[in-house]
Design an enzyme around this catalytic site. Sequence first.
Site, PDB file in Angstrom:
ATOM      1  N   ASP A 247     -24.792  -3.838  -4.654  1.00 28.96           N
ATOM      2  CA  ASP A 247     -24.534  -4.813  -5.710  1.00 28.96           C
ATOM      3  C   ASP A 247     -25.572  -4.612  -6.806  1.00 28.96           C
ATOM      4  O   ASP A 247     -26.748  -4.324  -6.507  1.00 28.96           O
ATOM      5  CB  ASP A 247     -24.596  -6.250  -5.176  1.00 28.96           C
ATOM      6  CG  ASP A 247     -23.937  -7.239  -6.120  1.00 28.96           C
ATOM      7  OD1 ASP A 247     -22.788  -7.639  -5.848  1.00 28.96           O
ATOM      8  OD2 ASP A 247     -24.548  -7.613  -7.146  1.00 28.96           O
ATOM      9  N   ASP A 285     -14.649  -5.653  -6.087  1.00 26.00           N
ATOM     10  CA  ASP A 285     -14.317  -7.066  -6.316  1.00 26.00           C
ATOM     11  C   ASP A 285     -15.189  -7.500  -7.492  1.00 26.00           C
ATOM     12  O   ASP A 285     -16.302  -7.983  -7.318  1.00 26.00           O
ATOM     13  CB  ASP A 285     -14.602  -7.888  -5.065  1.00 26.00           C
ATOM     14  CG  ASP A 285     -14.166  -9.333  -5.207  1.00 26.00           C
ATOM     15  OD1 ASP A 285     -13.605  -9.687  -6.261  1.00 26.00           O
ATOM     16  OD2 ASP A 285     -14.400 -10.122  -4.275  1.00 26.00           O
ATOM     17  N   CYS A 338     -10.732 -12.564  -8.315  1.00 28.90           N
ATOM     18  CA  CYS A 338     -10.236 -13.877  -7.882  1.00 28.90           C
ATOM     19  C   CYS A 338      -9.746 -14.630  -9.119  1.00 28.90           C
ATOM     20  O   CYS A 338     -10.051 -15.799  -9.313  1.00 28.90           O
ATOM     21  CB  CYS A 338     -11.292 -14.662  -7.112  1.00 28.90           C
ATOM     22  SG  CYS A 338     -12.878 -14.845  -7.944  1.00 28.90           S
TER      23      CYS A 338
END
EC number: 2.1.1.-
Length: 383
Positions: A247, A285, A338
């Site tokens: 990340d 994501d 999302c």
Amino acid sequence: MTPAARAAAAIQILDAILRGEPAEAQLTRWARASRFAGSGDRAAVRDLVYDTLRRRRSRAALGGGDNGRGLILGALREAGADPSTIFTGEGHAPAPLTPAEAAGGRAPTPAETADLPDWIAQALSADLGPDFPAVAEALRDRAPVWLRTNLARATPESARAALAAEGIEAEPDPRCATALRVTAGERRLQSSAAYREGLVELQDLSPQMACAALEVGPGTTVLDYCAGGGGKSLALAAHGARVTAWDAAPARMRDLPARAARAGVRITAAGTGGPRGQFDLVVTDVPCSGSGTWRRTPDAKWRLSPEDLAQVTRTQAEIVARAAAHVRPGGTLAYMTCSLLARENEEQVAGFLARHPGFRLQEAVTWTPLTASDGFFLAKLLR
């Protein structure tokens, strides 16, 4: 705490949130400063604040003001309760209503009942078509609590039995083999043995379905390029995949080693220089508007601006372009958000494919509260 005292606390918290404070941080701050509040009180105040943020526009109309007092007054009117029993000014209750407050308020307009900023409602209406009214209505309500069965530790049946032994009821869902929907006892979850021992993880149905759509098994090499807390890393590792997590903000991954140990899986963290080499599957994501999760983070929909959305789409394009270099020939790039907005989903994928002719679209799926749980998007891109 009395219902009136809970209402007063919610008014105080909502005013802070409307000044720009994140909802979760403000609720935590209030709870730490309010030692007199029991667990039931904290839960009730939390629910009142979040329910009101989900329905901010309609409750502001009913209450005659977009502030803490107006919103709670609107909540009472929505519920058919008598506000004079709450706004008494006695003890820890809110001050009595002014004549203007007592006489104010009106029925919300159709646009206000969507409980979205107008510009977002217009975009979602265009993107979702006839599904928009029902999706907007679903986003006004509290999200279900979902668990993912950790297949490295348990079966869905054994996980349900362990949860039931501690008073937590959960039901399987035919749409995803690992998914359990909690129907009772959710506040006991994080202190339960089933959770502490890694039998289950908190994860919404929609990302579980997205992970299940990825073909992984023992030996599959996976790079979770925007790992965050590591939920998808854990889900894929439970199927035997060899997962490397990375990340751009390493602090987001600080709990992942402990979570992996609890789950009984191995996840390798990429070095500080970033991931190296190529993988069978690269999962991105990416940061997004979060519009699919606004039932859980309802303050976010009131903070998002068109400028914010423009910036996040630029970031998405940059991330997926960098991640693509780590996909081996014949491998898959999984692009996820999302979000329910086409600008972050279908349009982003179309732009990527136009710039990267070496990839082709295998499949794209959008889940909404009407078809799954949270809004979620997955595109599988083959190299």
